[in-house]
Write an enzyme that holds these catalytic residues in place. Sequence first.
Site, PDB file in Angstrom:
ATOM      1  N   ASP A  44       0.821  -1.241   0.021  1.00  0.00           N
ATOM      2  CA  ASP A  44       0.148   0.043   0.211  1.00  0.00           C
ATOM      3  C   ASP A  44       0.845   1.496   0.049  1.00  0.00           C
ATOM      4  O   ASP A  44       2.112   1.055  -0.190  1.00  0.00           O
ATOM      5  CB  ASP A  44      -1.003  -0.033   1.125  1.00  0.00           C
ATOM      6  CG  ASP A  44      -2.248   0.683   0.692  1.00  0.00           C
ATOM      7  OD1 ASP A  44      -2.176   1.796   0.339  1.00  0.00           O
ATOM      8  OD2 ASP A  44      -3.534  -0.064   0.975  1.00  0.00           O
TER       9      ASP A  44
ATOM     10  N   HIS B 147      -2.905   3.244  -4.750  1.00  0.00           N
ATOM     11  CA  HIS B 147      -2.340   2.688  -3.626  1.00  0.00           C
ATOM     12  C   HIS B 147      -0.709   2.119  -3.665  1.00  0.00           C
ATOM     13  O   HIS B 147      -0.282   1.195  -3.158  1.00  0.00           O
ATOM     14  CB  HIS B 147      -3.083   1.697  -2.760  1.00  0.00           C
ATOM     15  CG  HIS B 147      -4.429   2.301  -2.032  1.00  0.00           C
ATOM     16  ND1 HIS B 147      -4.349   3.090  -1.105  1.00  0.00           N
ATOM     17  CD2 HIS B 147      -5.727   1.949  -2.283  1.00  0.00           C
ATOM     18  CE1 HIS B 147      -5.671   3.287  -0.764  1.00  0.00           C
ATOM     19  NE2 HIS B 147      -6.579   2.626  -1.456  1.00  0.00           N
TER      20      HIS B 147
ATOM     21  N   GLU C  66      -9.766   2.794  -5.180  1.00  0.00           N
ATOM     22  CA  GLU C  66      -9.415   4.236  -4.818  1.00  0.00           C
ATOM     23  C   GLU C  66      -8.245   4.804  -5.694  1.00  0.00           C
ATOM     24  O   GLU C  66      -6.998   5.157  -5.244  1.00  0.00           O
ATOM     25  CB  GLU C  66      -9.039   4.170  -3.393  1.00  0.00           C
ATOM     26  CG  GLU C  66     -10.251   3.967  -2.601  1.00  0.00           C
ATOM     27  CD  GLU C  66      -9.903   4.101  -1.107  1.00  0.00           C
ATOM     28  OE1 GLU C  66     -10.867   4.517  -0.303  1.00  0.00           O
ATOM     29  OE2 GLU C  66      -8.730   3.647  -0.568  1.00  0.00           O
TER      30      GLU C  66
HETATM   31  C1  TNX Z   1     -10.868   2.040   2.276  1.00  0.00           C
HETATM   32  S1  TNX Z   1     -11.480  -0.940   1.348  1.00  0.00           S
HETATM   33  C2  TNX Z   1      -9.532   1.259   1.611  1.00  0.00           C
HETATM   34  C3  TNX Z   1      -8.664   0.799   2.476  1.00  0.00           C
HETATM   35  C4  TNX Z   1      -8.566   1.626   3.909  1.00  0.00           C
HETATM   36  C5  TNX Z   1     -10.003   1.300   4.733  1.00  0.00           C
HETATM   37  C6  TNX Z   1     -10.095   1.952   5.937  1.00  0.00           C
HETATM   38  C7  TNX Z   1     -10.491  -0.437   0.318  1.00  0.00           C
HETATM   39  C8  TNX Z   1     -10.489  -1.264  -0.968  1.00  0.00           C
HETATM   40  N1  TNX Z   1      -9.714   0.539   0.443  1.00  0.00           N
HETATM   41  O1  TNX Z   1      -7.401   1.295   1.786  1.00  0.00           O
HETATM   42  O2  TNX Z   1      -7.626   0.977   4.695  1.00  0.00           O
HETATM   43  O3  TNX Z   1     -10.807   2.059   3.553  1.00  0.00           O
HETATM   44  O4  TNX Z   1     -11.225   1.664   6.378  1.00  0.00           O
END
Ligand code: TNX
Length: 765
Positions: free
Chosen positions: A197, A271, A335
């Site tokens: 990440d 990420h 994301e």
């Molecule tokens: C969203 S779930 C994310 C993570 C974070 C999390 C924190 C996802 C696919 N992405 O990178 O750690 O929320 O709640």
Amino acid sequence: MAAIKYILLVTLVVLFSSKGHAQTNAGFPAIIPLPAEVKPTGNVFHITPATVIICRDTMLTKTAGLLNLYLEANGIKPLVVKRATAVTNCIEFKIDTVAVTNAEGYSITVDNNDIRLTGRDAGGIIYAIETLRQLWYRVDVHSLTVAGCVINDHPRFAYRGMGLDVSRHLFPVSFIKKYIDLLALYKFNTFRWHLTDDQGWRIEIKKYPKLQSIAAWRDETLIGHKKELPQHLFDGKRYGGYYTQEAIKDIVQYALQRNITIIPEIEMPGHAQAALAAYPQLGCTGGPYKTATFWGVFDDVFCAGNDSTFTFLQNVLDEVMELFPSKYIHIGGDECPTTRWKVCSKCQQRITAMHLKDEHELQSYFIQRIEKYINSKGKNIIGWDEILEGGLAPNATVMSWRGEEGGIAAAKQKHSVIMTPESFLYFDYYQSLSPDEPLAAGNYTPLSKVYNYEPVLHKMDTADSYFIKGVEGEGWSEYFTSESKVEYMVFPRAIALAEVAWSQPVQHNYNDFLERLRLQLGLLKQLQVNYSNAFDEIGFTSLAIEKNIIAVDLQTSFPAATICFTTDDTKPSLHSNTYTSSVLLNKTSVLRAQLYDTNKKPVGREFSQRFIVHKAIGKPVTLLNPAYERFNPGAAGLVNGVEGNTRYNTGQWLGFGGNNMEAVIDLQSTQTVQSVAMNFLNYHWQRMWAPVSLDIYVSADSMHFEKVFTQNKFPINGINTVKASIQPVAARYIKVIAVNKGIIPPGEYGEGHKALLLVDEIIVH
Ligand code: TNX
């Protein structure tokens, strides 16, 4: 004499076992997840050092080793033999595909003389062992006792997963093994290991040494919550590390021995900041980049127009696929902002060359290109639900995390789906509303909410529901600052999820689950798990009754508990009042209460809540505009004597989505009013905005209102308390108008959406 002694002993044992801590009040063994079928027989078996494990099949030698390991932890080391020398006092393993017909199924028969574990395959036998581990309990120092029963069991879902993020915080190999052990105990079969990440790359890749020397490290770590603090503070300590390939191989084997498949996750295209810090040429701008020290979503992602990005990722995946025998590789996909791609000439060239419509299709191109590569190695991809945008890769499995809509859409396209909706299955969320709860990501997901989660939605038709392959609970580790905190956040919520994943919906019963869970706490203690017991903590409901009195009811799910309480803000003890019926408060008070079990031992943390008795308590309130569904305790919530707090899901905040709050309170008689107070929650990261302005009016007849107060600055990030002191005035009606921010301005979280205006209590004196 000897005979009498024997009879005495047997009576004692039977007595103990019928009351044994591994059985529910109804006499059923306290197994989680609840098996498909359990029949107590009244027999009893004692596992002693003389007990022999019979294992005819060499395939099962390792499996027998697992049972031995568990027994050794209890001080018993039985002999494992291929062929029985004795027919009594044995535990026998057998694979039988005729007797056990369901996938992953097993059966157990506990008689006076032996225990027989039968599995459809070796995995089934492992589940039988895990069940046995929950069945035995100690009556004397030399043996473990198992109450007689017949169990036939198999899971509901083929995919029963738990994730753990080791990027944001890293945990030692010993802890990863402990986590896997606990997953095995509750019959999970998949561990998704979030290895990369923005904040750290945690898997050794031999071809790219800078992933170890640079990407595995960050300069420092954010202190506290990323958004609740007005200013960001960092600890100034270099943080990092990674798992060597040797350590990974060891963990993969460890998991396999417990029938757990590890799915590695290598995040792309987003990420990726840690990887970019090591290899800046793989980003659109060329860097320099730094491993992130802050939590969130970052604009710098892998460049989708640069072929060397794909070469890099394919080389990485080669090493990953070599290490993990799993059929699935998780490639993230979540994301991923398109900010850089929009202005990157290489990305734009790719869009033109591949005739793509936009950056969403570029993301889809990225995922499909990687999928093709992974498929060529005989494996399949899993990605977060964002991979639906711009077109799904042909063989992808989707993890639906932003609610369930992504899962439903993927199922409609005949893709396999794992449900992992954040509001139910993210275990970095709060599990208690107590202000003493350790820092968590936000929101509120109590144990009951996890337990009552149903992944196959009513609105889905049967054909689509076939594609729901299971569920996964998530251990995102931004706020998991220690091993014990991981345990606290994940257990027992993962145990509730285990029952969702394994048992049939008709078997689900939360109170029955709680009874079995409490009986298992001894085992969790023995395994040194720092579980949370927030699930039994005291809750309340309150009602404003006549003459400015608040009646408070206290509740707990703990049976036969005693609740002791004080109303003068002193610490409750066994000598305080014992709760029997509603506590009546005629003045503003802090009610504190403690739960005691039947042995008078305190259970869980203290309950503490302030109740404000004021002139508007329980009076009729009229709202001009409707409240926002998610924050709607009803208009009466504005005058129930209870304020909201920073845990915005306590049910005390009344919300308005885009529209104003215009409330009129009828005091039902003319009274002297000299102050009106209330709180507004200002959390832009939750789309919650304080009002643009607040005006307070009074009236004697509800027709003619006189303005007595106005305010238009609410500077606090968090709770803004307004206390309007006014010239004492005789009034019957009070009108409060708080003007909503309206549409969230550009550059702010949720821009273009309606702002939420959150008000708690209108306190009138
Ligand atoms: C969203 S779930 C994310 C993570 C974070 C999390 C924190 C996802 C696919 N992405 O990178 O750690 O929320 O709640």
